[in-house]
Design a protein around this motif. Sequence first.
Motif, PDB file in Angstrom:
ATOM      1  N   ASN A 158       0.595  -1.292  -0.047  1.00 12.63           N
ATOM      2  CA  ASN A 158      -0.082  -0.040  -0.043  1.00 12.63           C
ATOM      3  C   ASN A 158       0.923   1.330  -0.036  1.00 12.63           C
ATOM      4  O   ASN A 158       1.549   1.205   1.001  1.00 12.63           O
ATOM      5  CB  ASN A 158      -1.081   0.032   1.208  1.00 12.63           C
ATOM      6  CG  ASN A 158      -1.925  -1.287   1.305  1.00 12.63           C
ATOM      7  OD1 ASN A 158      -2.668  -1.057   0.487  1.00 12.63           O
ATOM      8  ND2 ASN A 158      -1.549  -2.144   2.155  1.00 12.63           N
ATOM      9  N   THR A 183      -3.004   7.822  -1.133  1.00 15.12           N
ATOM     10  CA  THR A 183      -2.572   6.639  -1.070  1.00 15.12           C
ATOM     11  C   THR A 183      -3.259   5.780  -2.065  1.00 15.12           C
ATOM     12  O   THR A 183      -4.356   6.248  -2.722  1.00 15.12           O
ATOM     13  CB  THR A 183      -2.929   6.001   0.370  1.00 15.12           C
ATOM     14  OG1 THR A 183      -2.637   4.757   0.694  1.00 15.12           O
ATOM     15  CG2 THR A 183      -4.536   5.944   0.706  1.00 15.12           C
ATOM     16  N   ALA A 199       5.985   6.657   0.658  1.00 11.28           N
ATOM     17  CA  ALA A 199       5.864   5.548   1.733  1.00 11.28           C
ATOM     18  C   ALA A 199       5.306   4.406   1.212  1.00 11.28           C
ATOM     19  O   ALA A 199       4.264   4.343   0.495  1.00 11.28           O
ATOM     20  CB  ALA A 199       5.459   6.094   3.113  1.00 11.28           C
ATOM     21  N   GLY A 200       5.626   3.330   2.097  1.00  8.77           N
ATOM     22  CA  GLY A 200       4.874   1.719   1.545  1.00  8.77           C
ATOM     23  C   GLY A 200       4.671   0.991   2.848  1.00  8.77           C
ATOM     24  O   GLY A 200       5.781   1.085   3.651  1.00  8.77           O
ATOM     25  N   ARG A 201       3.738   0.370   2.941  1.00  7.05           N
ATOM     26  CA  ARG A 201       3.406  -0.674   3.944  1.00  7.05           C
ATOM     27  C   ARG A 201       2.841  -1.666   3.629  1.00  7.05           C
ATOM     28  O   ARG A 201       2.087  -1.877   2.625  1.00  7.05           O
ATOM     29  CB  ARG A 201       2.695   0.113   5.096  1.00  7.05           C
ATOM     30  CG  ARG A 201       1.187   0.510   4.742  1.00  7.05           C
ATOM     31  CD  ARG A 201       0.420   1.111   5.844  1.00  7.05           C
ATOM     32  NE  ARG A 201      -0.731   1.618   5.325  1.00  7.05           N
ATOM     33  CZ  ARG A 201      -1.585   2.604   6.005  1.00  7.05           C
ATOM     34  NH1 ARG A 201      -0.985   2.781   7.322  1.00  7.05           N
ATOM     35  NH2 ARG A 201      -2.618   2.860   5.793  1.00  7.05           N
ATOM     36  N   TYR A 216       3.707   2.963   8.442  1.00  7.78           N
ATOM     37  CA  TYR A 216       4.402   2.702   7.139  1.00  7.78           C
ATOM     38  C   TYR A 216       5.827   2.115   7.299  1.00  7.78           C
ATOM     39  O   TYR A 216       6.644   2.602   8.176  1.00  7.78           O
ATOM     40  CB  TYR A 216       4.525   3.908   6.438  1.00  7.78           C
ATOM     41  CG  TYR A 216       3.193   4.240   5.581  1.00  7.78           C
ATOM     42  CD1 TYR A 216       2.323   5.050   6.186  1.00  7.78           C
ATOM     43  CD2 TYR A 216       2.892   3.999   4.431  1.00  7.78           C
ATOM     44  CE1 TYR A 216       1.073   5.198   5.552  1.00  7.78           C
ATOM     45  CE2 TYR A 216       1.766   3.910   3.670  1.00  7.78           C
ATOM     46  CZ  TYR A 216       0.760   4.705   4.457  1.00  7.78           C
ATOM     47  OH  TYR A 216      -0.267   4.969   4.062  1.00  7.78           O
ATOM     48  N   ASP A 217       6.112   0.861   6.802  1.00  9.07           N
ATOM     49  CA  ASP A 217       7.359   0.169   6.732  1.00  9.07           C
ATOM     50  C   ASP A 217       8.604   1.018   6.034  1.00  9.07           C
ATOM     51  O   ASP A 217       9.690   0.748   6.272  1.00  9.07           O
ATOM     52  CB  ASP A 217       7.131  -1.189   6.372  1.00  9.07           C
ATOM     53  CG  ASP A 217       6.004  -1.997   6.922  1.00  9.07           C
ATOM     54  OD1 ASP A 217       5.043  -2.342   6.172  1.00  9.07           O
ATOM     55  OD2 ASP A 217       5.945  -2.330   8.052  1.00  9.07           O
ATOM     56  N   TRP A 222      10.068   4.096   3.578  1.00  8.53           N
ATOM     57  CA  TRP A 222      10.028   5.691   3.415  1.00  8.53           C
ATOM     58  C   TRP A 222      11.298   6.195   2.412  1.00  8.53           C
ATOM     59  O   TRP A 222      12.320   5.616   2.444  1.00  8.53           O
ATOM     60  CB  TRP A 222      10.330   6.564   4.592  1.00  8.53           C
ATOM     61  CG  TRP A 222       9.229   6.372   5.702  1.00  8.53           C
ATOM     62  CD1 TRP A 222       8.845   5.434   6.322  1.00  8.53           C
ATOM     63  CD2 TRP A 222       7.889   7.314   5.660  1.00  8.53           C
ATOM     64  NE1 TRP A 222       7.644   5.840   7.255  1.00  8.53           N
ATOM     65  CE2 TRP A 222       7.039   6.845   6.628  1.00  8.53           C
ATOM     66  CE3 TRP A 222       7.750   8.559   4.705  1.00  8.53           C
ATOM     67  CZ2 TRP A 222       5.872   7.541   6.819  1.00  8.53           C
ATOM     68  CZ3 TRP A 222       6.386   9.046   5.090  1.00  8.53           C
ATOM     69  CH2 TRP A 222       5.660   8.680   6.238  1.00  8.53           C
TER      70      TRP A 222
END
Length: 119
Positions: A33, A50, A97-99, A106-107, A109
């Motif tokens: 995501n 997002t 950012a992504g998760r 978020y995991d 950046w």
Amino acid sequence: QVQLAETGGGLVQAGGSLRLSCAASGGAVSILNMAWFRQAPGKEREFVATISSINGITIYTDSVKGRFTIARDNAKNTVYLQMNSLNSDDTAVYYCAGRKRDRGLYDYWGQGTQVTVSP
């Protein structure tokens, strides 16, 4: 470990457009995501947009609705933020950012890219 790298920032006049890119390495954006955030001088980082990894649904903060578009190109492993009708309030450092999950922290950046809109 996924690494994200933003490009495309710069100086633009009010009313102009920019397209930011966020290239991923070490992992696929298609399963993450992805989001864009921004931080203006003296302000906290804020959510911009997002895009869901599952169904591609997009969500925007109210101030950019109708002007910004988030999109992903899985073949290029890249997420974009098309920004139109820019104004001085859009001046900020933009971060992608992504998760892995659909909520929570978020995991991953990126380092950020500066966008400056002149009057």
